[in-house]
Design a protein around this motif. Structure first.
Motif, mmCIF file in Angstrom:
data_model
loop_
_atom_site.group_PDB
_atom_site.id
_atom_site.type_symbol
_atom_site.label_atom_id
_atom_site.label_comp_id
_atom_site.label_asym_id
_atom_site.label_seq_id
_atom_site.Cartn_x
_atom_site.Cartn_y
_atom_site.Cartn_z
ATOM 1 N N ALA A 85 4.192 -20.988 151.095
ATOM 2 C CA ALA A 85 5.578 -20.729 151.045
ATOM 3 C C ALA A 85 5.868 -19.542 152.260
ATOM 4 O O ALA A 85 7.453 -20.374 152.459
ATOM 5 N N ILE A 86 5.735 -18.810 151.668
ATOM 6 C CA ILE A 86 6.639 -17.778 153.214
ATOM 7 C C ILE A 86 6.953 -18.199 154.435
ATOM 8 O O ILE A 86 7.392 -17.776 154.988
ATOM 9 N N ALA A 87 5.453 -18.995 154.646
ATOM 10 C CA ALA A 87 5.636 -19.334 155.818
ATOM 11 C C ALA A 87 6.968 -20.646 156.100
ATOM 12 O O ALA A 87 7.707 -20.539 157.447
ATOM 13 N N ALA A 88 6.006 -21.196 154.798
ATOM 14 C CA ALA A 88 7.509 -22.509 154.894
ATOM 15 C C ALA A 88 8.889 -22.287 154.664
ATOM 16 O O ALA A 88 9.777 -22.839 155.255
ATOM 17 N N ALA A 144 9.811 -14.418 163.947
ATOM 18 C CA ALA A 144 9.134 -13.960 161.896
ATOM 19 C C ALA A 144 7.621 -13.543 162.082
ATOM 20 O O ALA A 144 7.962 -12.781 161.248
ATOM 21 N N PRO A 145 6.579 -14.226 162.742
ATOM 22 C CA PRO A 145 6.096 -13.271 162.522
ATOM 23 C C PRO A 145 5.572 -11.335 162.002
ATOM 24 O O PRO A 145 5.698 -10.559 160.932
ATOM 25 N N MET A 146 6.885 -10.664 163.300
ATOM 26 C CA MET A 146 7.077 -9.300 162.978
ATOM 27 C C MET A 146 8.334 -9.093 161.715
ATOM 28 O O MET A 146 7.725 -8.598 160.365
ATOM 29 N N ALA A 147 9.176 -10.668 161.494
ATOM 30 C CA ALA A 147 10.250 -9.481 159.710
ATOM 31 C C ALA A 147 9.043 -9.716 159.207
ATOM 32 O O ALA A 147 9.317 -9.551 157.693
ATOM 33 N N ILE A 148 8.318 -10.661 158.803
ATOM 34 C CA ILE A 148 6.999 -11.558 157.717
ATOM 35 C C ILE A 148 5.782 -9.894 157.722
ATOM 36 O O ILE A 148 6.285 -9.615 156.368
ATOM 37 N N TYR A 156 0.431 -11.233 151.857
ATOM 38 C CA TYR A 156 1.615 -11.890 152.916
ATOM 39 C C TYR A 156 1.267 -12.440 154.128
ATOM 40 O O TYR A 156 1.520 -13.517 154.334
ATOM 41 N N HIS A 157 0.822 -11.357 154.588
ATOM 42 C CA HIS A 157 0.792 -11.356 156.161
ATOM 43 C C HIS A 157 -0.372 -12.663 156.659
ATOM 44 O O HIS A 157 0.270 -12.739 157.917
ATOM 45 N N LYS A 158 -1.008 -13.462 155.625
ATOM 46 C CA LYS A 158 -1.615 -14.780 156.049
ATOM 47 C C LYS A 158 -0.642 -15.091 157.139
ATOM 48 O O LYS A 158 -0.461 -16.812 158.060
ATOM 49 N N ALA A 159 0.399 -15.350 156.097
ATOM 50 C CA ALA A 159 1.786 -16.132 156.080
ATOM 51 C C ALA A 159 2.313 -16.337 158.172
ATOM 52 O O ALA A 159 2.569 -17.328 158.581
ATOM 53 N N VAL A 160 2.099 -15.038 158.630
ATOM 54 C CA VAL A 160 1.980 -15.549 159.988
ATOM 55 C C VAL A 160 0.957 -16.161 161.130
ATOM 56 O O VAL A 160 1.499 -17.059 162.416
#
Length: 183
Positions: A85-88, A144-148, A156-160
């Motif tokens: 959901a974070i990635a979305a 986005a990966p850096m921001a996450i 939540y880092h799996k969102a990357v």
């Protein structure tokens, strides 16, 4: 409310469907009072040809906006759903960056289909919109990966892992919106 009561993802989707259904019922009643409703069977084919793509588009919007989370939650569990959901949400930034061009272009696109020169301009501007979408996707995909990593807890880092794919899908979807004008 549905999550607090323990109904999980199914409860959230059901409550969304229920509220959308009630909203649709309210709008139908308002329309009925304002203009009335008449059934004209001789125009059913025309209405179906107009309405079917809209209905299928609504189903596609549901599939893109919620069905994926239902499937992911069922396949990997709700704990894995949070990073998805974070990635979305980060992928949605791509759509927001493209939106100003779309707001300018979409109302104008059909007026440029009348003559040969205007068709060429239409194709150029449609391709420009698609290109801008992929530029926006590249910007989001790179930042986005850096921001996450900086803004979220470790859980939540799996969102990357999901973000580049979802950003690419958003760019493809918007590209099809821009390039489908001639169809």
């Amino acid at each position: 409310g549905a999550l607090a009561l323990g109904y999980g993802v199914t409860g959230v989707l059901f409550s969304g469907a229920l509220s959308s259904g009630l909203l649709a019922l309210g709008l139908v009643l308002i329309q009925w009072r304002a203009t009335g409703v008449r059934l004209q069977l001789n125009r059913a084919g025309t209405i179906f040809r107009y309405g079917a793509p809209l209905a299928f588009g609504g189903l596609a919007t549901f599939a893109m906006g919620g069905l994926d989370r239902w499937i992911v939650a069922d396949a990997v569990g709700t704990a894995e759903l949070a990073p998805y959901a974070i990635a979305a949400k980060f992928a949605t930034i791509t759509a927001l960056l493209i939106q100003p061009y779309g707001m300018w272009w979409f109302p104008r696109r059909f007026t440029l289909l009348d003559s040969a020169n205007q068709r060429r301009e239409n194709a150029r501007l449609s391709a420009m919109g698609a290109g801008l979408g992929f530029i926006a996707a590249a910007m989001v995909g790179l930042t986005a990966p850096m921001a996450i990593t900086l803004l979220t807890p470790d859980s939540y880092h799996k969102a990357v892992d999901y973000t580049p794919w979802l950003v690419f899908i958003v760019a493809l979807r918007h590209s099809s919106d821009y390039l489908g004008v001639g169809c």
